[in-house]
Write an enzyme that holds these catalytic residues in place. Structure first.
Site, mmCIF file in Angstrom:
data_model
loop_
_atom_site.group_PDB
_atom_site.id
_atom_site.type_symbol
_atom_site.label_atom_id
_atom_site.label_comp_id
_atom_site.label_asym_id
_atom_site.label_seq_id
_atom_site.Cartn_x
_atom_site.Cartn_y
_atom_site.Cartn_z
ATOM 1 N N ARG A 176 0.842 -1.201 0.000
ATOM 2 C CA ARG A 176 0.000 0.000 0.000
ATOM 3 C C ARG A 176 0.878 1.252 0.000
ATOM 4 N NH1 ARG A 176 -3.082 3.117 3.849
ATOM 5 N NH2 ARG A 176 -1.873 2.187 5.536
ATOM 6 N N ASN B 186 7.743 0.914 0.671
ATOM 7 C CA ASN B 186 7.890 -0.273 -0.162
ATOM 8 C C ASN B 186 8.746 -0.062 -1.405
ATOM 9 O OD1 ASN B 186 6.167 -2.135 1.354
ATOM 10 N ND2 ASN B 186 4.510 -0.764 0.794
ATOM 11 N N ARG C 23 -5.719 -2.523 -6.060
ATOM 12 C CA ARG C 23 -6.724 -2.757 -5.021
ATOM 13 C C ARG C 23 -7.755 -1.631 -4.959
ATOM 14 N NH1 ARG C 23 -3.443 -2.557 0.588
ATOM 15 N NH2 ARG C 23 -2.096 -3.988 -0.532
ATOM 16 N N SER D 239 -7.689 -1.190 7.003
ATOM 17 C CA SER D 239 -7.853 -2.418 6.227
ATOM 18 C C SER D 239 -6.834 -3.462 6.675
ATOM 19 C CB SER D 239 -7.672 -2.134 4.730
ATOM 20 O OG SER D 239 -8.643 -1.221 4.270
ATOM 21 N N SER E 257 -4.690 -7.201 6.116
ATOM 22 C CA SER E 257 -4.088 -7.980 5.034
ATOM 23 C C SER E 257 -5.073 -9.014 4.507
ATOM 24 C CB SER E 257 -2.818 -8.673 5.525
ATOM 25 O OG SER E 257 -1.838 -7.738 5.889
ATOM 26 N N GLN F 131 5.902 -10.779 2.448
ATOM 27 C CA GLN F 131 5.963 -9.421 2.962
ATOM 28 C C GLN F 131 7.074 -8.636 2.270
ATOM 29 O OE1 GLN F 131 3.118 -9.476 4.450
ATOM 30 N NE2 GLN F 131 3.620 -8.983 6.556
ATOM 31 N N ARG G 297 17.822 -20.811 35.901
ATOM 32 C CA ARG G 297 17.983 -20.026 34.680
ATOM 33 C C ARG G 297 18.949 -20.752 33.726
ATOM 34 N NH1 ARG G 297 17.296 -14.443 33.623
ATOM 35 N NH2 ARG G 297 18.577 -13.706 31.873
#
Length: 433
Positions: free
Chosen positions: A38, A48, A97, A106, A108, A129, A187
């Site tokens: 997007r 992106n 889209r 919105s 995924s 991704q 631990r």
């Protein structure tokens, strides 16, 4: 727009009738890669397609997806024109889209469901991704075969973390925290503890039925695919960018024919080694300005036995006296090329008994496109036009005449260093992470 595939659907959101062109041989499932990109990223604007190590962020995962040879189609779902252009430049189809699934709210899943409704031929959806730039084709292949060969319905990527978790406590609540995944009395040492599997967000593969009928990306016969920590990079904010850039330079996927041992480099003088301007003295003598960082970059390559040839253009000629001075200053051959540089350069490559994958090329405009595409490593300065940027494998942060040559030289030498060190990325000792 051809990429907007609108088809009739029934009341349940499924296609009313499968078009003839979408019918597949019985038993053959259509597997599609889908990257959601997007344009309205809040953390980093247009994240992106922001350049990461010389490549748009989106380009890293598209390269891995295409080179895996596992997909019948590779798609980018976007609402932004610039992202669409980058996607197509990296050989992806585009799902434009709708506004309904392009909002900040919105999910995924909603976007993937829209894609599935509009593409009824798709049976398996591999949501990769864009923020996973260290993804390799073999990751994709091995994970997808869990569905196509082993019968799982969905698979997602995880990474092993060795982090002790503690319960959050509200300030001034009077409560005390407690350990969630360890016994403080006993631990464990890191090497004695297997750690925990956490989603790393690289990909989610699933079937059409789970997405459309159950509204799930993870369900049915479910399994995970474990990735090593060095490949698990996720970018959400600007502060992640420098870290991711260093990681991708070392562990990223650079293509099928990674030119690990460049032997010959061609570099355009105008616009690459210089800023593209020629100065004239009062006596009519031509002069150019060369950055000492760039000449140092040339020397760095020469010291590693990389031959550097400087190119001038017949369309932008340089006086012979100036060419002679450049040759003396840099220790390089200076060659004049025509409108199509490849006509002059291909014979040189053959004479040296090299292939173009052994060649690095730095250009800055439309005449360089063929060489940029063919060379094993290619680059353009940061101020190059889009036509050259789209053809190059690396886009410098620096502009022409101001360090671009040095930056590309360092990139070439990094690849050569990786080859000399014989880094086997599949067998890295995870205990060092």
């Amino acid at each position: 727009m051809a990429s907007r595939k609108r088809r009739l659907v029934d009341d349940n959101g499924e296609p009313d009738e499968q078009p003839q062109s979408c019918k597949k041989p019985e038993g053959k499932r259509h597997v599609a890669a889908l990257i959601l990109a997007r344009g309205g990223s809040k953390g980093i604007p247009l994240k992106n397609i922001k350049m990461l190590a010389g490549v748009p962020l989106l380009g890293w995962v598209l390269r891995a997806a295409v080179d895996s040879n596992m997909f019948d189609s590779v798609w980018v779902s976007t609402d932004h024109d610039d992202i669409e252009k980058v996607a197509k430049a990296w050989k992806a189809e585009v799902h434009r889209r709708s506004p309904e699934v392009s909002k900040d709210s919105s999910t995924s899943l909603e976007t993937i469901q829209e894609f599935v409704r509009l593409n009824p031929e798709v049976d398996v959806i591999c949501n990769i991704q864009a923020t996973a730039p260290c993804l390799h084709p073999y990751h994709v292949k091995e994970a997808l075969e869990m569905i196509t060969k082993k019968g799982f319905d969905s698979v997602f990527s995880v990474v092993r973390r060795h982090q002790f978790r503690w319960q959050e406590v509200k300030k001034e609540s009077g409560e005390f925290t407690k350990a969630l995944n360890l016994d403080p009395v006993n631990r464990p040492r890191r090497q004695d503890w297997d750690g925990e599997l956490c989603e790393n967000g690289s990909f989610y593969f699933t079937t059409r039925e789970l997405i459309m009928k159950e509204g799930l990306l993870q369900g049915g016969k479910l399994c995970y695919y474990e990735m090593l920590p060095e490949y698990s990079v996720d970018i959400d904010v600007d502060i992640d960018w420098p870290v991711a850039e260093q990681r991708v330079l070392r562990y990223g996927y650079f293509g099928r024919d990674t030119p690990e041992l460049v032997r010959l480099m061609f570099c355009k003088v105008s616009g690459c080694l210089t800023e593209g301007r020629i100065f004239l003295s009062l006596s009519g003598e031509e002069m150019v300005s060369i950055n000492t960082r760039d000449t140092m970059g040339i020397r760095m390559l020469q010291e590693e036995d990389v031959e550097v040839v400087l190119l001038t253009s017949i369309e932008d000629p340089v006086a012979q006296a100036l060419a002679d001075k450049l040759a003396k200053r840099t220790g390089c051959q200076v060659l004049q090329v025509g409108k199509e540089p490849m006509d002059a350069l291909s014979p040189m490559v053959e004479e040296r008994k090299l292939n173009w994958k052994d060649v690095a090329y730095m250009g800055n405009d439309k005449p360089d496109v063929n060489c940029l595409n063919l060379a094993g490593l290619s680059a353009v300065p940061g101020d190059a036009p889009v036509v050259a940027i789209n053809a190059a494998k690396y886009t410098c942060h620096s502009v022409g005449g101001k360090g671009a040559m040095r930056e590309f030289a360092e990139h070439i030498l990094l690849q050569k260093q990786k080859a000399k060190s014989q880094i086997n990325q599949d067998r890295i000792d995870r205990s060092s992470f």
